[in-house]
Design a protein around this motif. Structure first.
Motif, PDB file in Angstrom:
ATOM      1  N   VAL A  88      61.550  41.458  36.213  1.00 28.34           N
ATOM      2  CA  VAL A  88      62.053  40.153  36.638  1.00 28.34           C
ATOM      3  C   VAL A  88      61.593  39.094  35.646  1.00 28.34           C
ATOM      4  N   VAL A  89      62.547  38.324  35.132  1.00 22.48           N
ATOM      5  CA  VAL A  89      62.280  37.165  34.277  1.00 22.48           C
ATOM      6  C   VAL A  89      62.513  35.914  35.110  1.00 22.48           C
ATOM      7  N   ILE A  90      61.525  35.030  35.159  1.00 24.44           N
ATOM      8  CA  ILE A  90      61.620  33.811  35.957  1.00 24.44           C
ATOM      9  C   ILE A  90      61.566  32.609  35.021  1.00 24.44           C
ATOM     10  N   VAL A  91      62.565  31.750  35.101  1.00 19.91           N
ATOM     11  CA  VAL A  91      62.632  30.550  34.261  1.00 19.91           C
ATOM     12  C   VAL A  91      62.179  29.356  35.089  1.00 19.91           C
ATOM     13  N   GLY A  92      60.981  28.866  34.803  1.00 18.36           N
ATOM     14  CA  GLY A  92      60.463  27.689  35.500  1.00 18.36           C
ATOM     15  C   GLY A  92      59.242  27.995  36.332  1.00 18.36           C
ATOM     16  N   ALA A  93      58.118  27.315  36.007  1.00 16.34           N
ATOM     17  CA  ALA A  93      56.874  27.509  36.759  1.00 16.34           C
ATOM     18  C   ALA A  93      56.659  26.367  37.734  1.00 16.34           C
ATOM     19  N   GLY A  94      57.690  26.107  38.545  1.00 13.04           N
ATOM     20  CA  GLY A  94      57.564  25.183  39.650  1.00 13.04           C
ATOM     21  C   GLY A  94      57.259  25.942  40.924  1.00 13.04           C
ATOM     22  N   PRO A  95      57.329  25.269  42.077  1.00 16.77           N
ATOM     23  CA  PRO A  95      56.986  25.959  43.324  1.00 16.77           C
ATOM     24  C   PRO A  95      57.882  27.147  43.635  1.00 16.77           C
ATOM     25  N   ALA A  96      59.162  27.078  43.255  1.00 16.05           N
ATOM     26  CA  ALA A  96      60.069  28.198  43.530  1.00 16.05           C
ATOM     27  C   ALA A  96      59.746  29.391  42.647  1.00 16.05           C
TER      28      ALA A  96
ATOM     29  N   VAL B  53      56.547  41.171  35.771  1.00 17.56           N
ATOM     30  CA  VAL B  53      57.084  39.827  35.988  1.00 17.56           C
ATOM     31  C   VAL B  53      56.607  38.883  34.898  1.00 17.56           C
ATOM     32  N   VAL B  54      57.513  38.074  34.361  1.00 11.86           N
ATOM     33  CA  VAL B  54      57.141  37.029  33.405  1.00 11.86           C
ATOM     34  C   VAL B  54      57.722  35.701  33.888  1.00 11.86           C
ATOM     35  N   VAL B  55      56.948  34.628  33.719  1.00 14.46           N
ATOM     36  CA  VAL B  55      57.384  33.278  34.066  1.00 14.46           C
ATOM     37  C   VAL B  55      57.372  32.438  32.794  1.00 14.46           C
ATOM     38  N   LEU B  56      58.486  31.794  32.491  1.00 10.48           N
ATOM     39  CA  LEU B  56      58.629  30.930  31.319  1.00 10.48           C
ATOM     40  C   LEU B  56      58.605  29.474  31.765  1.00 10.48           C
ATOM     41  N   GLU B  57      57.817  28.655  31.106  1.00 13.77           N
ATOM     42  CA  GLU B  57      57.678  27.244  31.468  1.00 13.77           C
ATOM     43  C   GLU B  57      57.851  26.385  30.217  1.00 13.77           C
TER      44      GLU B  57
ATOM     45  N   SER C 176      54.242  21.807  28.370  1.00 15.15           N
ATOM     46  CA  SER C 176      53.108  22.220  27.545  1.00 15.15           C
ATOM     47  C   SER C 176      52.088  23.019  28.345  1.00 15.15           C
ATOM     48  N   GLU C 177      52.044  22.810  29.646  1.00 17.60           N
ATOM     49  CA  GLU C 177      51.225  23.594  30.563  1.00 17.60           C
ATOM     50  C   GLU C 177      51.933  23.620  31.901  1.00 17.60           C
ATOM     51  N   VAL C 178      51.539  24.511  32.768  1.00 16.40           N
ATOM     52  CA  VAL C 178      52.093  24.507  34.118  1.00 16.40           C
ATOM     53  C   VAL C 178      51.739  23.175  34.779  1.00 16.40           C
ATOM     54  N   GLY C 179      52.724  22.539  35.372  1.00 16.49           N
ATOM     55  CA  GLY C 179      52.513  21.250  36.024  1.00 16.49           C
ATOM     56  C   GLY C 179      52.870  20.055  35.175  1.00 16.49           C
ATOM     57  N   ALA C 180      53.016  20.241  33.846  1.00 16.82           N
ATOM     58  CA  ALA C 180      53.269  19.106  32.959  1.00 16.82           C
ATOM     59  C   ALA C 180      54.601  18.426  33.247  1.00 16.82           C
ATOM     60  N   HIS C 181      55.574  19.174  33.748  1.00 16.64           N
ATOM     61  CA  HIS C 181      56.896  18.617  34.031  1.00 16.64           C
ATOM     62  C   HIS C 181      57.180  18.526  35.527  1.00 16.64           C
ATOM     63  N   ILE C 182      56.154  18.663  36.345  1.00 20.90           N
ATOM     64  CA  ILE C 182      56.349  18.613  37.793  1.00 20.90           C
ATOM     65  C   ILE C 182      56.148  17.182  38.280  1.00 20.90           C
ATOM     66  N   LEU C 183      57.174  16.654  38.943  1.00 18.70           N
ATOM     67  CA  LEU C 183      57.071  15.335  39.562  1.00 18.70           C
ATOM     68  C   LEU C 183      57.708  15.418  40.938  1.00 18.70           C
TER      69      LEU C 183
END
Length: 551
Positions: A16-24, A41-45, A48-55
């Motif tokens: 499984v390839v997951i695009v986006g390290a947000g809550p989903a 499983v791999v998650v691509l974000e 620059s770090e997990v959370g950097a683009h989360i608002l």
């Protein structure tokens, strides 16, 4: 010469390839490993770090977290500020009327919910995922879909070093193809890959168009004497009035920090409307100004919000993958909440994929995921409120409070919506009227104390883009902004962008359209609201964009 012919990329294979390290995306990764630790499983974000683009606001309904990690408290999740005071006001220019809580449907009650930084929650979720041996690659923007006919085979990630004209530069890195038996798209609102998949595979056929809002947020450190930890305030009315739908939130978080946000529905007609300046004007309302005076703004950001709800959910699965969370549009608009549904969508997708992998399936449609969303907790959450947004759009604020409230109450009690299912109608871009048909709006100059100009505020989003790369904001026709949008709509990109990316500059040869892509906070409003649908938001190279510390 096609890029596919010229550029050879290495590939890696995953279950499984997951695009986006947000809550989903992170919830999906965790749940997959909980079910079977052997699933790769791999998650691509892209941040620059997990959370950097989360608002996000955010008042978190913990139902998704409870289901994913029942002992999250013991494991130290950054979820500790419980709502203790829940208030709703309708504002006038000089005063406010508090709407009592008792006539509101129980689903609007925030007690039992938590004020959080979703960026920090996602950082914690990433730690839980990595402890389960999920591979997480921050700074790896997934920029292209790898197609096998009409099946999503994987994504291209990590391409960097392109020249401004799109050709490979001296430090060019082609990136890699990451192939998955299933690919989960969890990019958030109006992601470029989700947009491509939905369009190519006609996933929205038979569903209402997606609707959006633009949400802007500042974090303030306020006088400790004015801080009331756990207090939640929502407002509607002034300054938007009849110009647009929307409202505000004020959440007393922790350490004397107050989260101040403002949402403008993007189906507004008057192209002279300036959402960012509506937000700045809002802070001068006496109730808000009294709280913020003497305080200090410490962060700013903006992002689009999916508002279409139940009617606008597209087909969620396709050959080779699924759409999660805000990539599909799972926000409950009257509750201003979507994180719980995003997490639940990740859980449901993971369970469907794990069952498929156990049965030696790969690359087909996970129809069980569609069924789980449309027949489970997400459906129960979204169906109850499905008419609030379209009633508001068609009839205005007060009818929405009355009729929408009635519809929610009956649905809450019986599971049946007496008003049926209202349609949204036009896209937000098509709702934009001609400039000549609407009055210009006079906005006060920011005072530098409570209100700020856009460029000053963008500095508080800690946004950075490498300037030598291609502009990631693509114009389908470069002549449209000046030849069509300026004379017909007074080029609203100058105003709807909350980061000052777009300018019309007068020169000796006449006006020209300038794109300051370095300012972009990745909100996607331009892709949504441009009346000519001439702007295509694509992902810049990995790691670029805002660097939100705790939004």
């Amino acid at each position: 010469m096609s890029e596919e012919v010229q550029i050879e990329r290495e590939s890696m294979e995953y279950d499984v390839v997951i695009v986006g390290a947000g809550p989903a995306g992170l919830s999906a990764a965790i749940r997959l490993k909980q079910i079977n630790p052997e699933i790769n499983v791999v998650v691509l974000e892209k941040g620059s770090e997990v959370g950097a683009h989360i608002l996000s606001g955010a008042v978190l309904d913990p139902s998704g977290l409870n289901r994913l990690i029942p002992d999250w408290k013991e494991k130290g999740a950054p979820v500790s500020t419980e709502v203790v005071d829940d208030n709703f006001f309708v504002l006038g220019e000089a005063g406010q009327v508090r709407v009592p809580n008792w006539p509101m449907p129980p689903l609007m009650n925030n007690h039992g919910n938590y004020i959080v930084s979703m960026g920090n929650v996602c950082r914690w979720l990433a730690e839980q995922a990595e402890a389960l041996e999920v591979e997480i690659f921050p700074g790896m923007a997934a920029s292209k879909i790898v197609w096998d006919g009409d099946r999503v085979k994987g994504v291209v990630a990590g391409e960097m070093g392109l020249n401004p004209d799109g050709t490979p530069g001296p430090m060019y890195e082609p990136g890699m193809e990451l192939h998955g038996k299933y690919v989960f798209i969890a990019e958030g609102v109006r992601g470029s890959l989700a947009k491509e998949i939905i369009t190519r595979l006609n996933l929205s056929d038979g569903h209402e168009p997606q609707k959006f809002g633009i949400g802007m947020k500042e974090i303030w450190e306020v006088d400790p004497a004015k801080f009331q930890k756990g207090r939640v305030i929502h407002t509607m009315g002034w300054p938007l009035g009849k110009n647009a739908g929307g409202g505000s939130f004020i959440y007393h978080f922790e350490d004397n920090q107050v989260l101040v946000g403002f949402v403008v529905h993007l189906n507004y007609q008057n192209p002279h409307l300036y959402p960012y300046m509506e937000f700045q004007r809002f802070k001068h309302h006496p109730m808000v100004a009294e709280l913020l005076e003497g305080g200090k703004r410490v962060a700013y950001g903006a992002r689009a919000i999916s508002e279409g709800g139940w009617q606008s959910l597209p087909q969620l699965s396709f050959d080779g993958g699924v759409l999660l969370g805000c990539s599909a549009g799972m926000v409950n608009v009257p509750r201003i909440k979507g994180n719980h549904n995003a997490m639940i969508s990740g859980i449901e997708a993971a369970e469907a994929a794990a069952a498929a992998l156990a049965a030696d399936r790969a690359g087909d449609r996970l129809e069980a995921y569609d069924s789980a969303v449309r027949g489970g907790d997400i459906a129960k959450d979204l169906k109850k409120v499905r008419n609030v947004k379209p009633i508001w759009s068609k009839l205005g604020l007060w009818p929405s409070l009355a009729l929408g409230g009635f519809d929610m109450w009956v649905s809450n009690l019986t599971g049946w919506n007496p008003l049926g299912t209202w349609k949204h109608g036009k896209t937000d871009a098509a709702a934009t009227g001609k400039a000549a048909d609407f009055p210009k709006i006079d906005y006060p100059r920011p005072d530098g104390k409570l209100s700020f100009d856009r460029l000053t505020n963008v500095a508080f989003s800690f946004t950075n883009h490498e300037e030598s790369q291609p502009c990631h904001l693509k114009l389908k026709d470069p002549s449209i902004p000046i030849s069509v949008n300026l004379p017909v709509y007074d080029e609203p990109a100058q105003r709807y962008c909350p980061a000052g990316v777009y300018e019309v500059i007068e020169g000796s040869d006449g006006p020209r359209f300038q794109i300051n892509f370095q300012n972009c906070v990745h909100c996607k409003t331009c892709d949504i609201k441009d009346p000519s649908q001439n702007i295509n938001w694509t992902t810049p190279q990995g790691g670029d964009g805002p660097n939100y510390p705790n939004m």
